[in-house]
Design a protein around this motif. Sequence first.
Motif, PDB file in Angstrom:
ATOM      1  N   VAL A  92      27.804  -6.461 -60.322  1.00 11.14           N
ATOM      2  CA  VAL A  92      27.603  -7.644 -61.166  1.00 11.14           C
ATOM      3  C   VAL A  92      26.111  -7.746 -61.416  1.00 11.14           C
ATOM      4  CG1 VAL A  92      27.882 -10.122 -61.398  1.00 11.14           C
ATOM      5  CG2 VAL A  92      29.625  -8.781 -60.191  1.00 11.14           C
ATOM      6  N   ARG A  93      25.773  -7.538 -62.698  1.00  9.33           N
ATOM      7  CA  ARG A  93      24.358  -7.535 -63.054  1.00  9.33           C
ATOM      8  C   ARG A  93      23.968  -8.883 -63.656  1.00  9.33           C
ATOM      9  NH1 ARG A  93      26.359  -2.514 -64.300  1.00  9.33           N
ATOM     10  NH2 ARG A  93      25.269  -0.744 -63.289  1.00  9.33           N
ATOM     11  N   ASN A  94      22.782  -9.386 -63.276  1.00  9.67           N
ATOM     12  CA  ASN A  94      22.196 -10.570 -63.909  1.00  9.67           C
ATOM     13  C   ASN A  94      20.742 -10.270 -64.224  1.00  9.67           C
ATOM     14  OD1 ASN A  94      20.838 -10.799 -61.457  1.00  9.67           O
ATOM     15  ND2 ASN A  94      22.446 -12.127 -60.605  1.00  9.67           N
ATOM     16  N   LYS A  95      19.988 -11.288 -64.655  1.00  9.40           N
ATOM     17  CA  LYS A  95      18.626 -11.049 -65.108  1.00  9.40           C
ATOM     18  C   LYS A  95      17.704 -10.561 -63.980  1.00  9.40           C
ATOM     19  CE  LYS A  95      18.780 -14.459 -68.844  1.00  9.40           C
ATOM     20  NZ  LYS A  95      18.159 -15.680 -69.402  1.00  9.40           N
ATOM     21  N   LYS A  96      17.903 -11.077 -62.782  1.00  7.88           N
ATOM     22  CA  LYS A  96      16.969 -10.760 -61.702  1.00  7.88           C
ATOM     23  C   LYS A  96      17.430  -9.609 -60.818  1.00  7.88           C
ATOM     24  CE  LYS A  96      15.080 -15.434 -61.392  1.00  7.88           C
ATOM     25  NZ  LYS A  96      14.803 -16.580 -60.490  1.00  7.88           N
ATOM     26  N   SER A  97      18.722  -9.481 -60.533  1.00  2.00           N
ATOM     27  CA  SER A  97      19.192  -8.447 -59.598  1.00  2.00           C
ATOM     28  C   SER A  97      20.645  -8.124 -59.861  1.00  2.00           C
ATOM     29  CB  SER A  97      19.028  -8.949 -58.156  1.00  2.00           C
ATOM     30  OG  SER A  97      19.849 -10.100 -57.945  1.00  2.00           O
ATOM     31  N   THR A  98      21.118  -7.167 -59.063  1.00  2.00           N
ATOM     32  CA  THR A  98      22.508  -6.738 -59.169  1.00  2.00           C
ATOM     33  C   THR A  98      23.201  -6.975 -57.842  1.00  2.00           C
ATOM     34  OG1 THR A  98      21.940  -5.032 -60.773  1.00  2.00           O
ATOM     35  CG2 THR A  98      24.062  -4.810 -59.631  1.00  2.00           C
ATOM     36  N   THR A  99      24.379  -7.582 -57.854  1.00  2.00           N
ATOM     37  CA  THR A  99      25.185  -7.788 -56.647  1.00  2.00           C
ATOM     38  C   THR A  99      26.467  -6.993 -56.790  1.00  2.00           C
ATOM     39  OG1 THR A  99      26.217  -9.753 -57.612  1.00  2.00           O
ATOM     40  CG2 THR A  99      24.240 -10.105 -56.265  1.00  2.00           C
ATOM     41  N   PHE A 100      27.142  -6.824 -55.660  1.00  4.29           N
ATOM     42  CA  PHE A 100      28.358  -6.015 -55.634  1.00  4.29           C
ATOM     43  C   PHE A 100      29.495  -6.892 -55.141  1.00  4.29           C
ATOM     44  CE2 PHE A 100      24.737  -3.241 -55.284  1.00  4.29           C
ATOM     45  CZ  PHE A 100      25.042  -2.217 -56.167  1.00  4.29           C
ATOM     46  N   LEU A 101      30.546  -6.935 -55.979  1.00  2.00           N
ATOM     47  CA  LEU A 101      31.688  -7.798 -55.716  1.00  2.00           C
ATOM     48  C   LEU A 101      32.846  -6.971 -55.198  1.00  2.00           C
ATOM     49  CD1 LEU A 101      33.077 -10.591 -55.937  1.00  2.00           C
ATOM     50  CD2 LEU A 101      33.705  -9.946 -58.282  1.00  2.00           C
ATOM     51  N   VAL A 102      33.340  -7.335 -54.012  1.00  4.31           N
ATOM     52  CA  VAL A 102      34.536  -6.701 -53.449  1.00  4.31           C
ATOM     53  C   VAL A 102      35.702  -7.608 -53.816  1.00  4.31           C
ATOM     54  CG1 VAL A 102      35.718  -5.903 -51.390  1.00  4.31           C
ATOM     55  CG2 VAL A 102      33.232  -5.660 -51.586  1.00  4.31           C
ATOM     56  N   THR A 103      36.667  -7.083 -54.556  1.00  2.97           N
ATOM     57  CA  THR A 103      37.780  -7.889 -55.024  1.00  2.97           C
ATOM     58  C   THR A 103      39.085  -7.137 -54.828  1.00  2.97           C
ATOM     59  OG1 THR A 103      38.705  -9.070 -56.900  1.00  2.97           O
ATOM     60  CG2 THR A 103      37.546  -7.022 -57.373  1.00  2.97           C
ATOM     61  N   GLY A 104      40.192  -7.888 -54.703  1.00  2.00           N
ATOM     62  CA  GLY A 104      41.505  -7.288 -54.511  1.00  2.00           C
ATOM     63  C   GLY A 104      42.462  -8.264 -53.865  1.00  2.00           C
ATOM     64  N   TYR A 105      43.678  -7.759 -53.525  1.00  2.10           N
ATOM     65  CA  TYR A 105      44.713  -8.592 -52.910  1.00  2.10           C
ATOM     66  C   TYR A 105      45.235  -7.911 -51.647  1.00  2.10           C
ATOM     67  CZ  TYR A 105      44.853 -11.324 -57.211  1.00  2.10           C
ATOM     68  OH  TYR A 105      44.524 -12.124 -58.268  1.00  2.10           O
ATOM     69  N   LYS A 106      45.451  -8.745 -50.595  1.00  2.65           N
ATOM     70  CA  LYS A 106      46.053  -8.226 -49.368  1.00  2.65           C
ATOM     71  C   LYS A 106      47.557  -8.165 -49.540  1.00  2.65           C
ATOM     72  CE  LYS A 106      42.520  -9.974 -46.181  1.00  2.65           C
ATOM     73  NZ  LYS A 106      42.261 -10.773 -44.972  1.00  2.65           N
ATOM     74  N   LYS A 107      48.234  -7.583 -48.554  1.00  5.02           N
ATOM     75  CA  LYS A 107      49.676  -7.432 -48.617  1.00  5.02           C
ATOM     76  C   LYS A 107      50.375  -8.779 -48.681  1.00  5.02           C
ATOM     77  CE  LYS A 107      49.967  -2.989 -46.236  1.00  5.02           C
ATOM     78  NZ  LYS A 107      50.514  -2.264 -45.076  1.00  5.02           N
ATOM     79  N   ASP A 108      49.742  -9.810 -48.082  1.00  6.11           N
ATOM     80  CA  ASP A 108      50.352 -11.143 -48.107  1.00  6.11           C
ATOM     81  C   ASP A 108      49.931 -11.914 -49.343  1.00  6.11           C
ATOM     82  OD1 ASP A 108      47.745 -11.559 -47.526  1.00  6.11           O
ATOM     83  OD2 ASP A 108      48.069 -12.748 -45.707  1.00  6.11           O
ATOM     84  N   THR A 109      49.421 -11.191 -50.372  1.00 14.09           N
ATOM     85  CA  THR A 109      48.996 -11.742 -51.675  1.00 14.09           C
ATOM     86  C   THR A 109      47.766 -12.617 -51.588  1.00 14.09           C
ATOM     87  OG1 THR A 109      50.361 -13.740 -51.606  1.00 14.09           O
ATOM     88  CG2 THR A 109      51.426 -11.716 -52.434  1.00 14.09           C
ATOM     89  N   THR A 110      47.044 -12.538 -50.452  1.00 12.56           N
ATOM     90  CA  THR A 110      45.790 -13.300 -50.336  1.00 12.56           C
ATOM     91  C   THR A 110      44.714 -12.595 -51.129  1.00 12.56           C
ATOM     92  OG1 THR A 110      46.398 -14.061 -48.134  1.00 12.56           O
ATOM     93  CG2 THR A 110      44.078 -14.239 -48.758  1.00 12.56           C
ATOM     94  N   ARG A 111      44.061 -13.330 -52.015  1.00 12.15           N
ATOM     95  CA  ARG A 111      43.025 -12.745 -52.840  1.00 12.15           C
ATOM     96  C   ARG A 111      41.708 -12.674 -52.075  1.00 12.15           C
ATOM     97  NH1 ARG A 111      40.968 -14.783 -58.851  1.00 12.15           N
ATOM     98  NH2 ARG A 111      39.754 -12.892 -59.337  1.00 12.15           N
TER      99      ARG A 111
END
Length: 469
Positions: free
Chosen positions: A16-35
Motif C-alpha cells: 500500500v503506497r502513499n505519499k510518504k511511505s509504503t506499508t504492507f497489508l496482510v489480508t485474507g480469511y481463516k477457515k472459520d471465515t474470520t477476516r
Amino acid sequence: MARAKKENERFQIKPVRNKKSTTFLVTGYKKDTTRVREKFKLKDDAIEFRAQLQREEEAGEHHYNLERTTLSAEQLRDAENAIHLAKGNSLSRLVAHYLTLEKRIDHKHGLSLDAAISFTESHYRHEIEELSIMMARQRFLDNQRGIEQSTHKHYANMTKLLIKDDPNKPVHRFSVADIQRVLSPYKNANTHMTYRRGLSIFFNWSVRMHHCLENPCLRLGKAPRVTTNIVILSLEETERLLKAATLLHNGIMVASVAILVFAGLRPSELQELEPKNIKSDRIRVTGGKLRRKLKRSVPLSPVLQEWLKAYPFKGQPDAWVYKMRKLKTATQATHWVSDILRHTSISFQLERDQDEGKVAFNNGTSSQMINQHYRDTIDDGKEVASFWDLTPAKISTVKLPEDIKQQDFKEWPTDAQLKKLVWQKPLSRLSLDLGVSDSAIRKRCKQHGIELPKNGHWQREFQRAKAKA
C-alpha cells in the motif's frame, strides 16, 4: 515480476503506497471465515505474520506469537520457568516487590531478606498484641496491686523514661540500643542498677502479657560494679538522733527509731510491724521484703528492751517522713541515705557478735552481703561497747547543739515544775523564759493534763495588786 499466486494461499501480502511511505497489508480469511487485515512497515514482518497464520491454519491450534527479543535461548528457558512458577502473576511485579523488600530490610536492619524471614519464623507468635509504650505503661502500673506506694511511685518514674522520645512507639520495637540510651545519663552505679532492674521488671511483664518477644535488658552489657561504701551514723550522731527523738512531739518517734537503730529492721518492715509482733525477747518480722515468704525473728538486745519499756511501740507514727526529716537535721549527719539506720545497726551488730552468719540471719540478708559491705566498718571497740549502752538514762544527759535547739527539740520542765510555772506568770511572759510560744505551752499542758488559769485571771490579779498598792 510478481510471484504467482498459489491456490492454497489464504492470505496475501499487498503493498500500500502513499505519499510518504509504503506499508504492507496482510489480508485474507481463516477457515472459520474470520477476516484478517494487518499492516506492517517492513515486508519481512508481513511475511513472518503470513507464515504464522498459515501454520495455524494447517495445524489447527495456536502455539505462540513470534516477537523480536534480545534474550538468549537459556534466558528464554529461564523466563518460561519463572512465568510457570508465578502462577498467573506478573513476573515483573514480583521481581520489583522482592527487590523493594530486600532494600528495606538492608537499609533498616542490615539484614538480607532470608535472614529477616528466618528471624520472624523463630520469634513470631501470632497472639502478640501490638501496644504503644504509653498504653503498656498504664496497664503495667494498673496491674501492680499489693505493693508499697513508694515502689509504685518508683515504677511510674522509671517507666516514664521510656515515653519521652515517642509515646506511640510499640513495645516490641524497643531494642538494646534504646535501653542503653535511656540509662546513659545515670553514671552512678547504684542509680544505674536501680533503673536497670526497674526497666527489666517492666519488660518481663510485657513478655508475659505478649506485648513483646523478649526483654531487651537481658542482652545489655555487664552492669557497672557497685564500689561505694555504706553510710552509717557515728556514735555521737546516734546519740543526737535518740535525744532528738525523745524531745520531738513528746517522744512519739522514740520506739520506732530505737527498733531501727538496735534491731536493724528495714523501713518497709517497720511500716507493717504491729505491737503484737513485739515479744518479750524478740520481734516477729512479717512485712517488707519477706512478704509472702517465711517470717523471721529478731532478738531484742538489752538496750532495746529498755527503750521499749520506757516508750512502748504503738505502730509507726503518722507523717513519718516529715518527722524523720526533723530528726535528720538534729543529727547533723554529713551524709544520709534511706537505710542509714539499718546500715548502722548491722555494722555495730557485726562488730559485737563477730559472726557474719548470725548477723545475716537476724537481719534477713546473706553472708556475702555482710562481708561485702559491713566488714571492718568500725575500728574502735570502745565505740562499739558505748553504742550498745545507749540506754534512755544515758541519752537523758545528752545535750543537743544550740544551733539546732528549735521549738521541736525544746527540753521542757517536768510536769510538776510546769504546773507551778503556769500559775506564777502569764503565758506571754513564761514563753520568753522557756524560749517557746505561748501556743506551744498551751498545747503541752493540754497533752499532759495540766490545768491553766482561766481567761481574765491575770487581769484580776493585776487589779488586786494595784488596789493593795
